[in-house]
Enzyme design. Sequence first.
Site, PDB file in Angstrom:
ATOM      1  N   PRO A  31       1.061   4.183   4.403  1.00  0.00           N
ATOM      2  CA  PRO A  31       2.058   3.807   5.421  1.00  0.00           C
ATOM      3  C   PRO A  31       3.496   3.994   4.936  1.00  0.00           C
ATOM      4  O   PRO A  31       3.836   3.631   3.810  1.00  0.00           O
ATOM      5  CB  PRO A  31       1.745   2.336   5.691  1.00  0.00           C
ATOM      6  CG  PRO A  31       0.288   2.221   5.395  1.00  0.00           C
ATOM      7  CD  PRO A  31       0.067   3.130   4.208  1.00  0.00           C
ATOM      8  N   CYS A  32       4.308   4.573   5.813  1.00  0.00           N
ATOM      9  CA  CYS A  32       5.673   4.942   5.431  1.00  0.00           C
ATOM     10  C   CYS A  32       6.733   4.012   6.008  1.00  0.00           C
ATOM     11  O   CYS A  32       7.914   4.168   5.701  1.00  0.00           O
ATOM     12  CB  CYS A  32       5.961   6.365   5.868  1.00  0.00           C
ATOM     13  SG  CYS A  32       5.846   6.612   7.649  1.00  0.00           S
TER      14      CYS A  32
END
Length: 172
Positions: free
Chosen positions: A62-63
């Site tokens: 996840p960014c």
Amino acid sequence: GRVFELAHAWATDYDRDSCKTYARNILPDKQHAVVCEDIRELDLERLAAIEKDIDVLAFGFPCNDFSSVGERKGINGKYGPLYKYSVAAVRRFRPKWFFAENVGGLRNSNEGEAFRLILKEFADLGYRLYPHLYKFEEYGVPQKRHRIVIIGIDRNEPVSFDVPAPIYTDGS
């Protein structure tokens, strides 16, 4: 050159629609191999029961916390620490190589400490790392999207990776 036959062993995501789409389009004859579950709850042995001999792992952690849009909490945010599940998967399956993708902001998150920590954790598992910021428009993709890609190759594998040269350097 050598010819390789690639087969998808399994896939995982937490979004139901993404899982359905992947199962229908990528693994239509092996839909049980698409595990729709939050990575924080996923038992890697469940994936190993489907297929444990993995040559390549491809993933994106996840960014949200590394993006230049938002609160920029980096490694200290809600999603920042989730890269550790990718490290755990690489440790468990010991692929010959892996492909990891994240936003360009990862390089500067937490004054660069987050990126250094992530690289160190993968390197400590015995991988040579080839991180690079790709500007997709330089490779013929019709959008400005900048992503960090980390190629990790097991140190016992007698190969290396060369970053491909951009096709377009003036944005055209």
